[in-house]
Motif scaffolding. Structure first.
Motif, PDB file in Angstrom:
ATOM      1  N   GLU A 166     -53.869  82.916 -22.192  1.00  0.00           N
ATOM      2  CA  GLU A 166     -53.979  82.113 -23.566  1.00  0.00           C
ATOM      3  C   GLU A 166     -52.682  80.954 -23.766  1.00  0.00           C
ATOM      4  OE1 GLU A 166     -54.740  82.845 -28.363  1.00  0.00           O
ATOM      5  OE2 GLU A 166     -54.642  84.369 -26.959  1.00  0.00           O
ATOM      6  N   LEU A 173     -55.958  73.087 -23.527  1.00  0.00           N
ATOM      7  CA  LEU A 173     -56.985  72.850 -24.612  1.00  0.00           C
ATOM      8  C   LEU A 173     -56.571  71.840 -25.634  1.00  0.00           C
ATOM      9  CD1 LEU A 173     -59.367  73.982 -25.891  1.00  0.00           C
ATOM     10  CD2 LEU A 173     -57.853  75.884 -27.257  1.00  0.00           C
ATOM     11  N   TYR A 199     -61.639  81.564 -16.768  1.00  0.00           N
ATOM     12  CA  TYR A 199     -61.063  81.681 -18.229  1.00  0.00           C
ATOM     13  C   TYR A 199     -61.004  80.036 -18.809  1.00  0.00           C
ATOM     14  CZ  TYR A 199     -57.795  82.429 -22.074  1.00  0.00           C
ATOM     15  OH  TYR A 199     -57.275  82.619 -22.991  1.00  0.00           O
ATOM     16  N   GLU A 202     -64.499  78.804 -19.481  1.00  0.00           N
ATOM     17  CA  GLU A 202     -64.823  79.462 -20.602  1.00  0.00           C
ATOM     18  C   GLU A 202     -64.353  79.069 -22.034  1.00  0.00           C
ATOM     19  OE1 GLU A 202     -66.076  84.204 -19.490  1.00  0.00           O
ATOM     20  OE2 GLU A 202     -64.062  83.478 -20.080  1.00  0.00           O
ATOM     21  N   ARG A 203     -63.150  78.680 -22.253  1.00  0.00           N
ATOM     22  CA  ARG A 203     -62.347  78.130 -23.187  1.00  0.00           C
ATOM     23  C   ARG A 203     -62.338  76.655 -23.362  1.00  0.00           C
ATOM     24  NH1 ARG A 203     -58.280  80.978 -25.433  1.00  0.00           N
ATOM     25  NH2 ARG A 203     -58.438  79.589 -27.031  1.00  0.00           N
TER      26      ARG A 203
END
Length: 238
Positions: A166, A173, A199, A202-203
Motif C-alpha cells: 500500500e 496511485l 496489486y 487491481e488498485r
C-alpha cells in the motif's frame, strides 16, 4: 483491460553475446504475439548493445499487434521512429551509457523540447507516451507538452513492494489519478513482475498498458516463454 506489451531487448542481448542470429528476435516477437501478448516493445540505444535499428525495421514489417518503440529522442532515434511509424513512441530520458532507464522526464524543465518532439510524431499519427516519475506536477507537465499518455516509472514501487504494497503504491496511485484528471492515457513499466503486477493493476485498473521485459524473460528461463506470457496475462485478467 490492461494490455501486456513485452519488451524483447533481453532476447537481443543473448543474440548479441555470440553474434549470428540465435535467438532470432523477430521470430521470438512473433511467438510472443502468438502466445497472447498485446504488443511488442523495443528500446534501441545508440550503442546497439541489444535491439538494433535494423531489428526495429524488420519487426515493423511483420508484427500484428501494437508496436511500441521507446528511447531517448536523439536525432537518429527520431528519424528511425518517423521512418518506421509505430503505433506508439515512448520518450525516455536515458543517458547513452545507462545500463537501464533510471528516471523519468522533468516535463517542466524540458517542456519546450518535449512539445516540439511530440508535435513531430503527431504529424505522422504516432501516439506519444512520456516516461515520468510518479509526481502529479510532472504528469500535468506531460499534458502541457501535448503527450497522449504517460508511462509511470515503477522501479520505486517494485523495490518497496515487499516492505508494504500500500505504501509502495501510494505515489503511483496519486500520479495515476492526476493522469486521469488530465485526460491522459496511462502506461506503466520497469521492474513489474509476477510478484507485484496484480496489486498494481487491481488498485489502478485504468492502466492502459504495462511494458515488461527483464522480469518476464527471466521467468521464461524457468517456466518457458509461452507459459510465462500466459502467466503475466493471467495477472492482468484477474
Amino acid at each position: 483491460m490492461t494490455k501486456l506489451s513485452v519488451n524483447i531487448n533481453k532476447i537481443a542481448v543473448v543474440r548479441n553475446s555470440r553474434g549470428g542470429n540465435r535467438p532470432d528476435v523477430v521470430r521470438a516477437a512473433l511467438d510472443i504475439e502468438g502466445f497472447g501478448a498485446d504488443g511488442i516493445t523495443v528500446h534501441p540505444r545508440p550503442d546497439a548493445r541489444h535491439i538494433r535499428y535494423d531489428d526495429v525495421r524488420a519487426l515493423k514489417s511483420v508484427l500484428r499487434t501494437e508496436f511500441n518503440i521507446e528511447g531517448n529522442p536523439i536525432e537518429s532515434f527520431v528519424d528511425l521512429v518517423l521512418e518506421v511509424v509505430p503505433a506508439q513512441v515512448t520518450l525516455v530520458p536515458d543517458a547513452p551509457d545507462a545500463i537501464t532507464s533510471d528516471a523519468g522526464w522533468n516535463t517542466l524543465a524540458h517542456r519546450e523540447f518535449l512539445t516540439g518532439i511530440t508535435a513531430r510524431f503527431h504529424e505522422r499519427g504516432i501516439r506519444v507516451s512520456v516516461f515520468v516519475d510518479p509526481v502529479p506536477e510532472l504528469i500535468a507537465g506531460a499534458k502541457a507538452c501535448g503527450a497522449d499518455r504517460v508511462e509511470l516509472y515503477t522501479e520505486g514501487y517494485a523495490r518497496q513492494y515487499a516492505a508494504g504494497p500500500e505504501k509502495a503504491l501510494a505515489p503511483y496511485l496519486a500520479a495515476a489519478e492526476e493522469a486521469r484528471r488530465q485526460g491522459l492515457g496511462l502506461n506503466a513499466g520497469h521492474d513489474l513482475s509476477l510478484e507485484n503486477l496484480r496489486y498494481f493493476v487491481e488498485r489502478i485498473p485504468w492502466t492502459d498498458e504495462v511494458s515488461i521485459g527483464h522480469a518476464l524473460i527471466c521467468d521464461a528461463l524457468y517456466y518457458g516463454l509461452e507459459n510465462t506470457v500466459q502467466l503475466y496475462r493471467r495477472e492482468l485478467n484477474f
